[in-house]
Design a protein around this motif. Structure first.
Motif, PDB file in Angstrom:
ATOM      1  N   GLY A  11       0.904  -1.255  -0.012  1.00 29.39           N
ATOM      2  CA  GLY A  11       0.242   0.126  -0.151  1.00 29.39           C
ATOM      3  C   GLY A  11       0.953   1.190  -0.176  1.00 29.39           C
ATOM      4  N   GLY A  12       1.785   1.281   1.018  1.00 27.01           N
ATOM      5  CA  GLY A  12       2.889   2.357   0.867  1.00 27.01           C
ATOM      6  C   GLY A  12       3.371   2.792  -0.509  1.00 27.01           C
ATOM      7  N   ALA A  13       3.997   1.597  -1.136  1.00 28.13           N
ATOM      8  CA  ALA A  13       4.701   1.431  -2.409  1.00 28.13           C
ATOM      9  C   ALA A  13       3.806   2.228  -3.445  1.00 28.13           C
ATOM     10  CB  ALA A  13       5.295   0.319  -2.770  1.00 28.13           C
ATOM     11  N   LEU A  14       2.596   1.669  -3.498  1.00 29.12           N
ATOM     12  CA  LEU A  14       1.503   2.064  -4.375  1.00 29.12           C
ATOM     13  C   LEU A  14       1.143   3.689  -4.211  1.00 29.12           C
ATOM     14  CD1 LEU A  14      -0.471  -1.253  -5.075  1.00 29.12           C
ATOM     15  CD2 LEU A  14       1.047  -0.025  -6.760  1.00 29.12           C
ATOM     16  N   GLY A  15       1.130   3.691  -2.704  1.00 29.14           N
ATOM     17  CA  GLY A  15       0.801   5.297  -2.670  1.00 29.14           C
ATOM     18  C   GLY A  15       1.545   6.356  -3.140  1.00 29.14           C
ATOM     19  N   LEU A  16       2.919   5.707  -3.363  1.00 29.33           N
ATOM     20  CA  LEU A  16       4.036   6.806  -3.934  1.00 29.33           C
ATOM     21  C   LEU A  16       3.488   6.983  -5.418  1.00 29.33           C
ATOM     22  CD1 LEU A  16       7.206   5.450  -2.954  1.00 29.33           C
ATOM     23  CD2 LEU A  16       6.684   7.592  -2.517  1.00 29.33           C
ATOM     24  N   LEU A  17       3.210   6.139  -6.249  1.00 28.02           N
ATOM     25  CA  LEU A  17       2.473   6.367  -7.337  1.00 28.02           C
ATOM     26  C   LEU A  17       1.269   7.074  -7.557  1.00 28.02           C
ATOM     27  CD1 LEU A  17       3.263   2.811  -8.995  1.00 28.02           C
ATOM     28  CD2 LEU A  17       4.735   4.800  -9.137  1.00 28.02           C
ATOM     29  N   SER A  18       0.138   6.302  -6.657  1.00 29.28           N
ATOM     30  CA  SER A  18      -0.947   6.902  -6.820  1.00 29.28           C
ATOM     31  C   SER A  18      -1.658   7.014  -5.051  1.00 29.28           C
ATOM     32  CB  SER A  18      -2.017   6.222  -7.477  1.00 29.28           C
ATOM     33  OG  SER A  18      -3.422   6.318  -7.029  1.00 29.28           O
ATOM     34  N   PRO A  19      -1.393   8.042  -4.464  1.00 24.75           N
ATOM     35  CA  PRO A  19      -2.291   8.351  -3.029  1.00 24.75           C
ATOM     36  C   PRO A  19      -3.217   7.599  -2.870  1.00 24.75           C
ATOM     37  CG  PRO A  19      -0.996  10.375  -3.794  1.00 24.75           C
ATOM     38  CD  PRO A  19      -1.049   9.489  -5.128  1.00 24.75           C
ATOM     39  N   LYS A  20      -4.279   7.931  -3.820  1.00 28.00           N
ATOM     40  CA  LYS A  20      -5.787   7.460  -3.417  1.00 28.00           C
ATOM     41  C   LYS A  20      -5.678   6.182  -3.143  1.00 28.00           C
ATOM     42  CE  LYS A  20      -8.441  11.371  -4.373  1.00 28.00           C
ATOM     43  NZ  LYS A  20      -7.229  12.440  -3.785  1.00 28.00           N
ATOM     44  N   LEU A  21      -4.951   5.269  -4.287  1.00 29.72           N
ATOM     45  CA  LEU A  21      -4.894   3.946  -4.239  1.00 29.72           C
ATOM     46  C   LEU A  21      -4.178   3.320  -2.787  1.00 29.72           C
ATOM     47  CD1 LEU A  21      -5.290   1.227  -5.724  1.00 29.72           C
ATOM     48  CD2 LEU A  21      -3.079   1.393  -6.530  1.00 29.72           C
ATOM     49  N   GLY A  22      -3.149   4.053  -2.298  1.00 30.75           N
ATOM     50  CA  GLY A  22      -2.572   3.679  -1.094  1.00 30.75           C
ATOM     51  C   GLY A  22      -3.848   3.757   0.008  1.00 30.75           C
ATOM     52  N   ILE A  23      -4.595   4.837   0.062  1.00 28.60           N
ATOM     53  CA  ILE A  23      -5.465   5.103   1.120  1.00 28.60           C
ATOM     54  C   ILE A  23      -6.652   3.924   0.994  1.00 28.60           C
ATOM     55  CG2 ILE A  23      -7.500   6.339   1.895  1.00 28.60           C
ATOM     56  CD1 ILE A  23      -5.649   8.969   0.961  1.00 28.60           C
ATOM     57  N   VAL A  24      -7.102   3.511  -0.039  1.00 30.77           N
ATOM     58  CA  VAL A  24      -7.930   2.533  -0.311  1.00 30.77           C
ATOM     59  C   VAL A  24      -7.382   1.095   0.218  1.00 30.77           C
ATOM     60  CG1 VAL A  24      -9.198   1.062  -2.017  1.00 30.77           C
ATOM     61  CG2 VAL A  24      -9.199   3.329  -2.238  1.00 30.77           C
ATOM     62  N   ILE A  25      -6.048   0.984   0.191  1.00 32.41           N
ATOM     63  CA  ILE A  25      -5.343  -0.251   0.559  1.00 32.41           C
ATOM     64  C   ILE A  25      -5.648  -0.217   2.249  1.00 32.41           C
ATOM     65  CG2 ILE A  25      -3.146  -1.681   0.731  1.00 32.41           C
ATOM     66  CD1 ILE A  25      -2.846  -0.845  -2.232  1.00 32.41           C
ATOM     67  N   TYR A  26      -5.349   0.956   2.734  1.00 31.97           N
ATOM     68  CA  TYR A  26      -5.284   1.042   4.093  1.00 31.97           C
ATOM     69  C   TYR A  26      -6.651   0.877   4.593  1.00 31.97           C
ATOM     70  CZ  TYR A  26      -0.762   3.510   3.233  1.00 31.97           C
ATOM     71  OH  TYR A  26       0.556   4.015   3.116  1.00 31.97           O
ATOM     72  N   LEU A  27      -7.695   1.214   4.004  1.00 29.67           N
ATOM     73  CA  LEU A  27      -8.810   0.898   4.450  1.00 29.67           C
ATOM     74  C   LEU A  27      -9.371  -0.352   4.385  1.00 29.67           C
ATOM     75  CD1 LEU A  27     -11.626   2.132   5.197  1.00 29.67           C
ATOM     76  CD2 LEU A  27     -12.185   2.281   2.552  1.00 29.67           C
ATOM     77  N   LEU A  28      -8.761  -1.101   3.349  1.00 24.69           N
ATOM     78  CA  LEU A  28      -9.314  -2.587   3.246  1.00 24.69           C
ATOM     79  C   LEU A  28      -8.354  -3.253   4.140  1.00 24.69           C
ATOM     80  CD1 LEU A  28      -9.040  -3.240  -0.566  1.00 24.69           C
ATOM     81  CD2 LEU A  28     -11.097  -2.857   0.795  1.00 24.69           C
ATOM     82  N   ILE A  29      -7.106  -2.993   4.625  1.00 26.64           N
ATOM     83  CA  ILE A  29      -6.642  -3.700   5.699  1.00 26.64           C
ATOM     84  C   ILE A  29      -7.113  -3.471   7.054  1.00 26.64           C
ATOM     85  CG2 ILE A  29      -4.301  -4.034   6.942  1.00 26.64           C
ATOM     86  CD1 ILE A  29      -2.995  -2.552   4.407  1.00 26.64           C
ATOM     87  N   ALA A  30      -7.473  -2.194   7.358  1.00 26.75           N
ATOM     88  CA  ALA A  30      -8.365  -1.955   8.633  1.00 26.75           C
ATOM     89  C   ALA A  30      -9.440  -2.989   8.690  1.00 26.75           C
ATOM     90  CB  ALA A  30      -8.796  -0.605   8.887  1.00 26.75           C
ATOM     91  N   ILE A  31     -10.392  -2.974   7.622  1.00 28.71           N
ATOM     92  CA  ILE A  31     -11.535  -3.731   7.532  1.00 28.71           C
ATOM     93  C   ILE A  31     -11.175  -5.267   7.789  1.00 28.71           C
ATOM     94  CG2 ILE A  31     -13.432  -4.560   6.229  1.00 28.71           C
ATOM     95  CD1 ILE A  31     -13.515  -1.565   5.241  1.00 28.71           C
ATOM     96  N   TYR A  32     -10.072  -5.627   7.026  1.00 23.88           N
ATOM     97  CA  TYR A  32      -9.837  -7.118   7.242  1.00 23.88           C
ATOM     98  C   TYR A  32      -9.463  -7.397   8.477  1.00 23.88           C
ATOM     99  CZ  TYR A  32      -6.960 -11.170   6.198  1.00 23.88           C
ATOM    100  OH  TYR A  32      -6.557 -12.799   6.110  1.00 23.88           O
ATOM    101  N   LEU A  33      -8.538  -6.512   9.044  1.00 15.61           N
ATOM    102  CA  LEU A  33      -7.838  -6.919  10.457  1.00 15.61           C
ATOM    103  C   LEU A  33      -9.027  -6.991  11.473  1.00 15.61           C
ATOM    104  CD1 LEU A  33      -4.557  -4.981  10.837  1.00 15.61           C
ATOM    105  CD2 LEU A  33      -4.881  -7.478  10.409  1.00 15.61           C
ATOM    106  N   ALA A  34     -10.090  -6.148  11.233  1.00 17.04           N
ATOM    107  CA  ALA A  34     -11.020  -6.070  12.089  1.00 17.04           C
ATOM    108  C   ALA A  34     -12.077  -7.121  11.908  1.00 17.04           C
ATOM    109  CB  ALA A  34     -11.744  -4.658  12.041  1.00 17.04           C
ATOM    110  N   ILE A  35     -12.171  -8.238  11.054  1.00 16.93           N
ATOM    111  CA  ILE A  35     -13.118  -8.913  10.490  1.00 16.93           C
ATOM    112  C   ILE A  35     -13.061 -10.354  11.604  1.00 16.93           C
ATOM    113  CG2 ILE A  35     -13.864 -10.710   9.229  1.00 16.93           C
ATOM    114  CD1 ILE A  35     -13.786  -8.568   6.915  1.00 16.93           C
ATOM    115  N   PRO A  36     -13.648 -10.601  12.436  1.00 17.44           N
ATOM    116  CA  PRO A  36     -13.473 -12.022  13.205  1.00 17.44           C
ATOM    117  C   PRO A  36     -13.811 -13.074  12.378  1.00 17.44           C
ATOM    118  CG  PRO A  36     -15.661 -10.893  13.847  1.00 17.44           C
ATOM    119  CD  PRO A  36     -15.094 -10.076  12.504  1.00 17.44           C
TER     120      PRO A  36
END
Lengths: 227, 227, 227, 227
Positions: C190-215
């Protein structure tokens, strides 16, 4: 929070008391949180006295800010004293009811509000007209905190929340008589004198905070022991 | 907070010790709250280095802000270390008295106040005259925190708060001798040197924070095990 | 915090384990405090989008501020997920040592720091150059939080902190394999892609947060039950 | 947090229930922290109404700021009421699962967010266009808090989290029927009326907060006793 297992005799008690004891524990946890946060937020109200780049005036600026530190100190010690009184009261009672929970919420309301009049008091130090309003407003909030502690103790007594422990009730009555009631009267006197001389009002609030925070019995004991 | 039931032998103890144990638990809960809040409020003091719309200068601005991060790191580690020392001390003592509660309140006063000198120190980084005042002011607050820990330990010892557990008292003495006293002296030296060279003072505070946070016994044990 | 009395079998245990269990309880109380404060302070970073008196532009201003809410949501869910992972880990281990306490402090350091990069990310939304720096900086802090959770688990394993409970250790390994390691890799991507497209990086962080929070286990169970 | 030792009958229970009980305790500690911080942060949103040096206008400024205090009061009482409802619910259930933990996190998300709409509401008091948006936005967040409490109770019921205690489940159902559902409907009505008359919406929110905070059973009991 309470080391329940240590109360040997409570092992056999019914389910209902355990439940209310649990509610007492959460009331303590929540109240401790609010007290701890209110007491720590006070520091956010202190502004740096000089601009960036005026470093050579920093020392005199800091020394000149003493009313701010004094207001910080009074508020810190007052919340600390209220926390200790609250801790003693809740410790003494056996169980809580719904009304006690709401009275507690009102106490926390004034406690969480205290950073605001503190900020006003340090902002208007030196401005006579503003100081007068600030000192009375501040004193009103301090008064309400002491008053709520008294009301909570009264309610606990009339509803039998102290349980069978007469010793607890006796101690609470002594605290009301020797600490809370004198404190309450002193806040009214301090606020009234603050209308005439704001500085005098502040000094009275400071003395009350120190008085409420003194553990009279422990000090006497230490003194006797060393004498 | 304390798993009282786990202390098998305490099942039969009298009501009074259970009460003071309860007060110890609330003292821990309240102190943990203040430590946790003070350590977390530090981040509010960090300002964004560039204005909105000057995004191309953001990276250099962030890198240029290193004294701010350093001050944040020192304050965070110092509060963390004080929390650990506090945790060990309160853990070791058997019960608390009213004086101990008030000494604890004074420790929390300085701890909750720390975000203010931290902000001053990061604000005046690079401004020689201001830095000198900031470093000494900051060091004074750090010094007071260590001093209060020492005073609390001294009081616990002279009043027999450690109970019968000689092991606990011995450990506390070792901690005073190898961690708190050297820390105290280092703060005085750091503050004095900070008058001559502020940068040097900051480096010393950083080293003390790291030193106080090192769990010497555990590190030795790990080292031996792997050797 | 821990209902120790409920562990019937621990009644007879020695004094030392009870002491370390006590330290584990205070570590939990302190960490819960820092997590709770960091997660709640995030809201202070949100500014009102329009000036006083421009009420007719308030609705469009609030709607226009969606990157701010998104950053708030990602940070909230990430701290929430880290809290849950931390809760599971500390729950699983049997006792803690001094090194574990310090590693925990470093985890809290990054957690308490998160409101700062969150503020930067919402401040520079839309400013391409600034957004790039903000997204990578933000991702680094998220990465460090996950990394510290991994390091703490590794340390607990190598030092035998899980005690004899193999089931606990097995669960912890599963969590590392299916949640923390994928999360760590996703943050780097996500951080590496964020260098190319910040928006994409943010979307990836969002997905990780949701994934980590899923029981995962609970969801599977509910799904099976209703199928 | 829970005085487990006091539950005599639980002494013999298996390891697994003790673990989930532990998770319930940490959920309570973390939630109490977030509630306590959100309720205390509200005060930071209150600005001093007049500039330094305009002390003679301080009193009228403070009196003129009543919508700010009203918003503070409503938010404080609403979070307090939600805390009490949360406390009753978690107290009643026997154990928690992963889904319950995440639903709780979403409740905390809205609760921690509340200082932001509170600030907007007090900022735009008197500005008709802004007030309308502010009141609906504020009402939405209050609505979500009540809704999450309902969803959590529903989930607890359908997953059997109340255990075998039918009394607990019955009480929870009564609370839903007489407090949460009427509250939910009143928020929708209040928000809708707020579109027509913002002032009316605020009054309705105030009434709901007071209604939710009334301990109906206790008040009835006190009334009967004194009659």
């Amino acid at each position: 929070m309470e080391p329940a297992g240590a109360h040997g005799g409570e092992m056999a008690e019914q389910k209902k008391p355990a439940k209310t004891k649990h509610r007492k524990n959460r009331l303590e946890a929540f109240s401790d949180g609010v007290f701890a946060i209110a007491i720590t937020l006070l520091v956010l109200e202190i502004a740096i006295p000089v601009e960036k780049g005026e470093g050579e005036r920093l020392l005199s600026g800091l020394l000149h800010e003493w009313p701010v530190y004094l207001a910080y100190f009074i508020s810190f010690m007052t919340i600390g004293a209220v926390w200790m009184e609250h801790s003693s009261l809740v410790d003494a009672i056996d169980h809580i009811d719904g009304v006690f929970m709401r009275l507690n919420l009102v106490l926390l309301l004034f406690c969480a509000f205290l950073p605001f009049p503190t900020r006003i008091m340090s902002e208007f130090a030196g401005d006579v007209a503003g100081e007068r309003v600030a000192v009375v407003f501040y004193g009103l909030v301090l008064l309400m905190m002491t008053l709520m502690l008294l009301v909570m103790g009264r309610h606990a007594e009339s509803e039998g929340l102290f349980g069978d422990d007469l010793e607890d009730e006796r101690k609470e009555k002594a605290r009301v008589k020797y600490q809370l009631l004198p404190g309450l009267i002193a806040y009214i006197v301090g606020g009234a004198l603050g209308l005439l001389s704001p500085k005098l009002g502040i000094v009275i609030y400071l003395l009350i905070a120190i008085y409420l925070a003194i553990p009279i019995r422990d000090v006497t004991r230490l003194y006797r022991k060393r004498a």
